[in-house]
Design a protein around this motif. Structure first.
Motif, mmCIF file in Angstrom:
data_model
loop_
_atom_site.group_PDB
_atom_site.id
_atom_site.type_symbol
_atom_site.label_atom_id
_atom_site.label_comp_id
_atom_site.label_asym_id
_atom_site.label_seq_id
_atom_site.Cartn_x
_atom_site.Cartn_y
_atom_site.Cartn_z
ATOM 1 N N SER A 68 8.720 -11.469 26.583
ATOM 2 C CA SER A 68 9.197 -10.080 26.584
ATOM 3 C C SER A 68 10.084 -9.824 27.790
ATOM 4 O O SER A 68 10.985 -8.980 27.746
ATOM 5 C CB SER A 68 8.001 -9.125 26.594
ATOM 6 N N GLY A 69 9.847 -10.556 28.862
ATOM 7 C CA GLY A 69 10.689 -10.427 30.039
ATOM 8 C C GLY A 69 12.131 -10.793 29.738
ATOM 9 O O GLY A 69 13.070 -10.156 30.224
ATOM 10 N N THR A 70 12.322 -11.837 28.921
ATOM 11 C CA THR A 70 13.672 -12.242 28.552
ATOM 12 C C THR A 70 14.388 -11.117 27.811
ATOM 13 O O THR A 70 15.575 -10.849 28.057
ATOM 14 C CB THR A 70 13.614 -13.505 27.666
ATOM 15 N N THR A 71 13.677 -10.439 26.900
ATOM 16 C CA THR A 71 14.301 -9.337 26.162
ATOM 17 C C THR A 71 14.717 -8.216 27.106
ATOM 18 O O THR A 71 15.781 -7.601 26.934
ATOM 19 C CB THR A 71 13.352 -8.788 25.095
ATOM 20 N N ASN A 72 13.913 -7.941 28.101
ATOM 21 C CA ASN A 72 14.285 -6.873 29.027
ATOM 22 C C ASN A 72 15.439 -7.284 29.939
ATOM 23 O O ASN A 72 16.160 -6.414 30.450
ATOM 24 C CB ASN A 72 13.060 -6.402 29.807
ATOM 25 N N LEU A 73 15.651 -8.575 30.110
ATOM 26 C CA LEU A 73 16.886 -9.025 30.765
ATOM 27 C C LEU A 73 18.085 -8.745 29.859
ATOM 28 O O LEU A 73 19.162 -8.359 30.336
ATOM 29 C CB LEU A 73 16.799 -10.510 31.090
ATOM 30 N N LEU A 74 17.912 -8.922 28.560
ATOM 31 C CA LEU A 74 18.979 -8.569 27.616
ATOM 32 C C LEU A 74 19.288 -7.076 27.691
ATOM 33 O O LEU A 74 20.451 -6.661 27.658
ATOM 34 C CB LEU A 74 18.575 -8.955 26.190
ATOM 35 N N SER A 75 18.229 -6.265 27.798
ATOM 36 C CA SER A 75 18.436 -4.818 27.948
ATOM 37 C C SER A 75 19.197 -4.514 29.230
ATOM 38 O O SER A 75 20.066 -3.629 29.256
ATOM 39 C CB SER A 75 17.081 -4.093 27.968
ATOM 40 N N PHE B 51 14.391 5.334 21.475
ATOM 41 C CA PHE B 51 14.333 4.081 22.235
ATOM 42 C C PHE B 51 14.091 4.474 23.685
ATOM 43 O O PHE B 51 14.935 5.113 24.314
ATOM 44 C CB PHE B 51 15.644 3.320 22.094
ATOM 45 N N GLU B 52 12.926 4.112 24.216
ATOM 46 C CA GLU B 52 12.521 4.582 25.542
ATOM 47 C C GLU B 52 13.013 3.665 26.653
ATOM 48 O O GLU B 52 13.070 2.445 26.507
ATOM 49 C CB GLU B 52 10.995 4.694 25.602
ATOM 50 N N ALA B 53 13.333 4.284 27.772
ATOM 51 C CA ALA B 53 13.755 3.559 28.973
ATOM 52 C C ALA B 53 12.617 3.541 29.988
ATOM 53 O O ALA B 53 11.661 4.323 29.901
ATOM 54 C CB ALA B 53 14.978 4.233 29.581
ATOM 55 N N ASP B 54 12.729 2.642 30.969
ATOM 56 C CA ASP B 54 11.792 2.667 32.086
ATOM 57 C C ASP B 54 12.294 3.654 33.130
ATOM 58 O O ASP B 54 13.316 4.326 32.943
ATOM 59 C CB ASP B 54 11.583 1.265 32.671
ATOM 60 N N VAL C 34 16.771 1.804 32.339
ATOM 61 C CA VAL C 34 17.095 0.691 31.447
ATOM 62 C C VAL C 34 16.145 0.718 30.258
ATOM 63 O O VAL C 34 14.926 0.869 30.433
ATOM 64 C CB VAL C 34 17.001 -0.663 32.175
ATOM 65 N N LEU C 35 16.674 0.559 29.048
ATOM 66 C CA LEU C 35 15.826 0.544 27.865
ATOM 67 C C LEU C 35 14.785 -0.570 27.952
ATOM 68 O O LEU C 35 15.099 -1.693 28.360
ATOM 69 C CB LEU C 35 16.669 0.339 26.602
ATOM 70 N N VAL C 36 13.554 -0.260 27.535
ATOM 71 C CA VAL C 36 12.503 -1.280 27.490
ATOM 72 C C VAL C 36 12.618 -1.946 26.119
ATOM 73 O O VAL C 36 11.852 -1.679 25.193
ATOM 74 C CB VAL C 36 11.113 -0.672 27.718
ATOM 75 N N GLY C 37 13.614 -2.820 26.011
ATOM 76 C CA GLY C 37 13.957 -3.420 24.730
ATOM 77 C C GLY C 37 12.861 -4.267 24.132
ATOM 78 O O GLY C 37 12.837 -4.480 22.919
#
Length: 454
Positions: A283-290, A323-326, A330-333
């Motif tokens: 999931s960390g990788t996805t949030n890098l994409l976000s 779509f929620e952000a932190d 940044v979106l929590v993708g």
């Protein structure tokens, strides 16, 4: 007795005497566990209350499925401002705030990024035929009966299915909802948000703003991580170390519940494998994409929100999604996208239609093809651009489904199954903590569709 033991332990300091299974977490991470319990409770309760419209009893029941300790968390709701506060016997007080169109975010001292943003207006419902609008007049009575039977059987067995939608040849031919839920209820997709994050990058690629071959993705990466490509992150074959275990003390729980910036957690991850050779779900990788989406759009949360709406949601006819952000904006993708069953079906339909919906081409053909193509890792190839694939490894992931099936999948057994060869999209949203017969149920529906068409 369980609650009494926990209460006494917390107040007397005799935690070592309490068996770990009473708590639902390791005693070695007690401090973080208490914070996770209150942060998880405040965040999920806030979104459930102000986005999904769930009542207090349903919220408590949903939270308790994650850990018995959440039953001891004290929740307080406020409508002005729209907030939920949580504490555990006065410990680890946490507040989550709701902003219209932005969703709920845990509050952190000194981080006022989202306070600077105005609430976003929610789209007006469109009464045109689905998928452009919400008028559905294409229900097949036979498929509807099958779907209602599946949902009823699910809920007799305690599986808590809340929304199921069947799309065939671009039309909704059946939909069913659990008690208290309907066609407009926004429901949490958890990791299905990963697939939508990928689709946002696909839209950016269509607009010429990014490429799957991009490298030097972040200024913070001044070592060999600068050689990582966007495609390797999309396929989760970057080789970055990230602890996906959902337990107090892990990267994943810190990222979602105790870090002001979710993407910061993975940003410092070192390389653990040769890039491109090892698949590791992260999931960390996805949030890098976000984070990459965010910086591509000027590192401005307002611009990111506007992009999501104007380039994806509005063209697709999606009107219930949040779509929620932190707290950093940044979106929590990886995890925090809410949408109705019909809107999750629209996301699936975009992919089933090779990137097109409502007469608008949102994603390039070659991007959609790459998204459902197996990766080149050595250990698990049946994963594309944040989509789970049926094919790619020696055995099919879902043997009874067509080979070309691929899916968005999320915690609590959320799924959007896309089957190009039958032109079908199947959606299931619910709150199942154990096993769920997704493959079996979808096979029954596909067989019914085939029978109805002959």
């Amino acid at each position: 007795m369980k609650k009494l033991l926990i209460s006494l332990a917390l107040f007397s300091g005799l935690l070592i005497a309490v068996p770990p299974y009473f708590l639902g977490f390791s005693l070695f991470n007690l401090g973080h566990a208490v914070q996770v319990a209150t942060s998880l409770s405040a965040k999920l309760a806030c979104s459930a209350r102000f986005i999904s419209g769930l009542d207090d009893q349903q919220i408590v029941s949903d939270l308790s499925s994650y850990s018995p300790v959440t039953e001891l968390v004290n929740l307080k709701y406020s409508d002005t401002p729209s907030q939920v506060s949580a504490d555990l016997f006065g410990l680890a007080p946490t507040v989550a705030t709701y902003r219209q169109g932005l969703g709920c975010t845990i509050e952190f001292d000194g981080d006022d990024t989202l306070y600077q943003m105005a609430s976003q207006p929610l789209p007006e419902p469109d009464h045109a035929p689905w998928p452009k609008g919400n008028r559905v007049g294409t229900v097949n009575p036979n498929i509807q009966g099958v779907l209602e039977s599946i949902l009823a059987e699910d809920n007799r067995n305690g599986l808590d299915s809340r929304a199921m939608v069947v799309v065939q040849d671009g039309q909704i031919i059946a939909e069913a909802y659990g008690n208290g839920f309907n066609q407009t209820t926004p429901l949490l997709g958890w990791s299905m948000g990963k697939s939508i994050t990928a689709m946002m990058l696909g839209r950016l690629e269509a607009l010429g703003k990014v490429s799957k071959n991009d490298t030097a993705l972040f200024d913070q990466w001044t070592d060999t991580r600068a050689e990582l490509s966007l495609e390797q992150l999309l396929q989760m074959s970057s080789g970055l170390a990230f602890d996906e275990t959902y337990a107090p003390g892990s990267d994943a729980t810190h990222m979602l519940f105790t870090a002001p910036s979710a993407s910061d957690v993975a940003m410092i991850s070192p390389l653990d494998h040769e890039p491109g050779r090892h698949f590791s779900y992260s999931s960390g990788t996805t949030n890098l994409l976000s984070r990459y989406i965010h910086q591509t759009l000027g590192s401005d949360p307002a611009q990111t929100m506007d992009f999501v709406q104007t380039e994806l949601f509005v063209p697709a006819g999606i009107a219930t999604a949040t779509f929620e952000a932190d707290a950093s904006g940044v979106l929590v993708g990886s995890s925090y996208l809410y949408a109705s069953g019909r809107d999750w079906a629209r996301f699936g339909l975009i992919m089933a239609n090779n990137g097109e919906i409502n007469g608008q081409k949102l994603l390039p053909d070659d991007w959609v093809s790459a998204a459902k193509t197996p990766n080149t890792s050595d250990n698990e190839k049946s994963y594309g651009y944040q989509f789970w694939l049926n094919q790619g490894d020696e055995q099919l992931r879902w043997p009874s489904l067509p080979v070309d099936a691929y899916a968005m999948l999320g915690n609590r057994k959320q799924s959007v199954m896309i089957i190009p060869s039958t032109n079908t999209v199947l959606v299931r949203l619910g709150w199942t903590s154990g096993d769920y017969p997704m493959e079996d149920n979808y096979k029954v529906l596909l067989d019914a569709i085939l029978k109805a068409s002959t």
